[in-house]
Design a protein around this motif. Structure first.
Motif, PDB file in Angstrom:
ATOM      1  N   ALA A  99       0.927  -1.155   0.064  1.00  0.00           N
ATOM      2  CA  ALA A  99      -0.089  -0.004  -0.037  1.00  0.00           C
ATOM      3  C   ALA A  99       0.943   1.309   0.030  1.00  0.00           C
ATOM      4  O   ALA A  99       1.868   1.229   0.500  1.00  0.00           O
ATOM      5  N   GLN A 133      -4.906   2.778   6.808  1.00  0.00           N
ATOM      6  CA  GLN A 133      -4.499   1.553   5.767  1.00  0.00           C
ATOM      7  C   GLN A 133      -4.533   0.355   6.639  1.00  0.00           C
ATOM      8  O   GLN A 133      -4.799  -0.683   6.559  1.00  0.00           O
ATOM      9  N   LEU A 193      -8.066  -0.488   7.893  1.00  0.00           N
ATOM     10  CA  LEU A 193      -9.230  -0.884   7.197  1.00  0.00           C
ATOM     11  C   LEU A 193      -8.574  -1.898   6.116  1.00  0.00           C
ATOM     12  O   LEU A 193      -9.472  -2.699   5.445  1.00  0.00           O
ATOM     13  N   ASP A 194      -7.256  -2.176   5.616  1.00  0.00           N
ATOM     14  CA  ASP A 194      -6.881  -2.760   4.852  1.00  0.00           C
ATOM     15  C   ASP A 194      -5.249  -3.055   4.969  1.00  0.00           C
ATOM     16  O   ASP A 194      -4.767  -2.737   4.174  1.00  0.00           O
ATOM     17  N   LYS A 238      -1.564  -4.405   4.953  1.00  0.00           N
ATOM     18  CA  LYS A 238      -0.789  -5.177   3.855  1.00  0.00           C
ATOM     19  C   LYS A 238       0.536  -5.745   4.534  1.00  0.00           C
ATOM     20  O   LYS A 238       1.041  -5.409   5.363  1.00  0.00           O
TER      21      LYS A 238
END
Length: 459
Positions: free
Chosen positions: A147, A159, A162-163, A165
């Motif tokens: 990301a 980041q 929520l998501d 990496k």
């Protein structure tokens, strides 16, 4: 090396009170992460919250206040996460320090929750945004699950919340580095150091230099530090810091056994495991300054084991960033270039250095202790007129009035574009490269660049 990746159990977190000062992208991201991780939190902003940020705080059921800070309550916090825009001399920040409350930046907060993920972090006075974007482009092209975070893209904390990496490519500013404790990038990149933001560092250049080198302070023997051996300030001070990571210099002046260098128009990258070459004529990014940025990004990608054919392909296919030497349009033979992200003198120096047409230069904004004499030789050589765009242009006028045939004052992007166009001839370039912050007339450099582009397209 100790790293606080887990901040207490869920039950412990519920009893901890986290305050986030500032409700911009980084503040809201930090709040979402705090909420997701089970903390009680409050977002406090002295100004008015922007509607999108307000909606998000409501969506995640996060307590907030605007237009003031509830000092008494804030000073009961266990942890305070500070927006990078709030200076250390702020009275509330001083009170937080005096009470001994832990105060960290958003990148430090995000770091504590990334588990075994790794970070490539890029800082520097100039080139960091381009280098970050190119590094991310190479990583994505090579198939890395990563990301783009920090000053470019989403906030790091958002980041992570929520998501998450396995890899993060982060642009980090000196303001963010000032409040780290354990933040440890696997690959740290320092593009260069020039005088910038001196108003935040008591007008002491050494304070700013120390801030930049903080990117290396928690690195260990398994990490890497990429830096420019041609940058005088970096090399004057590098031995003042205890560097435990693997040094990887970049240079255009000498051949290097480890690192990256350019010789006979060829980029050479050498790490422990890999060596490869690439012609600079195949670089998507043009200009000498972008050769440094490309070396840094290519070296960062190489050292984490990405395939050299993928690195080559990505360097060839990269598209330039908005607001960074962005060609907007050519109107009646006059080229308009948007370099609104040039918020310091050195960025403008690089922009002028790459020009090969007569220049009408648009300068101005909030002066951060700028020394315009650095631009004087290039201005005398390349600039036929200066259009000042700012509330107070006296310092620019004093610096250049005896060296440029024409100087005019304007108070908006539209007025600046019209004045520059009137002063130009076919074959000239109108360059917006302000060398200043944007906050006198605009929300930020993006707003300044957007208004510039709109005015150009309306000609």
């Amino acid at each position: 090396m100790k790293s606080p990746r887990i901040v207490g159990s869920m039950n412990q977190r519920m009893n901890q009170f986290v305050v986030i000062l500032g409700a911009g992208e980084s503040g809201v991201g930090a709040a979402i992460l705090a909420k997701r991780m089970g903390f009680t939190c409050l977002v406090s902003d002295a100004g008015k919250l922007q509607p999108p940020h307000l909606e998000e705080l409501k969506q995640f059921d996060i307590e907030w206040e605007e237009g003031h800070h509830s000092e008494e309550r804030i000073l009961t916090a266990d942890i305070v996460i500070k927006s990078p825009g709030i200076p250390e001399k702020n009275s509330l920040v001083k009170k937080i320090r005096e009470k001994g409350i832990e105060l960290v930046s958003e990148i430090e907060w995000a770091w504590r929750f990334i588990g075994d993920s790794k970070v490539i972090a890029i800082t520097g006075s100039n080139g960091k945004t381009t280098t970050t974007a190119l590094t991310y482009h190479i990583c994505k092209h090579a198939g890395l699950d990563c990301a783009l975070v920090g000053n470019i893209g989403y906030s790091f904390a958002r980041q992570v919340a929520l998501d998450p990496k396995p890899w993060y490519v982060a642009e980090v500013s000196s303001f963010q580095l000032d409040d780290i404790k354990e933040f440890r990038p696997h690959v740290a990149v320092l593009t260069n150091i020039t005088e910038d933001h001196l108003d935040r560092y008591d007008y002491q250049f050494i304070n700013y230099i120390r801030s930049k080198f903080r990117i290396t302070m928690n690195q260990g023997p398994s990490d890497y530090f990429i830096y420019c051996e041609d940058d005088e300030v970096t090399m004057q001070h590098i031995n003042e810091f205890q560097l435990l990571s693997n040094p990887l210099p970049i240079s255009m002046r000498k051949e290097l056994l480890q690192g990256a260098f350019i010789k006979d128009q060829e980029m050479n990258i050498a790490t422990k495991d890999e060596k490869f070459q690439m012609s600079i004529y195949d670089f998507a990014l043009k200009g000498k300054h972008n050769q440094y940025n490309t070396m840094a990004a290519g070296l960062a990608a190489s050292v984490i084991g990405l395939r050299k054919d993928k690195i080559r392909e990505a360097i060839q296919s990269f598209e330039a960033l908005e607001h960074r030497m962005e060609t907007v349009a050519t109107v009646r033979g006059v080229e308009f270039v948007n370099d609104s992200k040039a918020t310091n003198v050195n960025s403008t120096w690089y922009a002028l250095e790459s020009m090969n047409k007569p220049v009408i230069l648009i300068l101005g904004g909030v002066d951060k202790g700028n020394d315009y004499s650095l631009l004087l030789d290039l201005v005398k050589e390349k600039v036929k007129a200066i259009v000042c765009m700012g509330v107070d242009n006296r310092k620019i006028q004093e610096a250049f009035q005896n060296h440029v045939p024409v100087m005019v004052n304007t108070g908006s992007a539209a007025e600046a574009v019209h004045s520059a166009f009137q002063l130009s001839n076919k074959g000239d370039v109108v360059l917006l490269s302000p060398a200043c912050a944007s906050f006198d007339l605009f929300k930020n450099y993006e707003d300044r660049g957007k208004q510039f582009k709109e005015a150009v397209l309306a000609l």
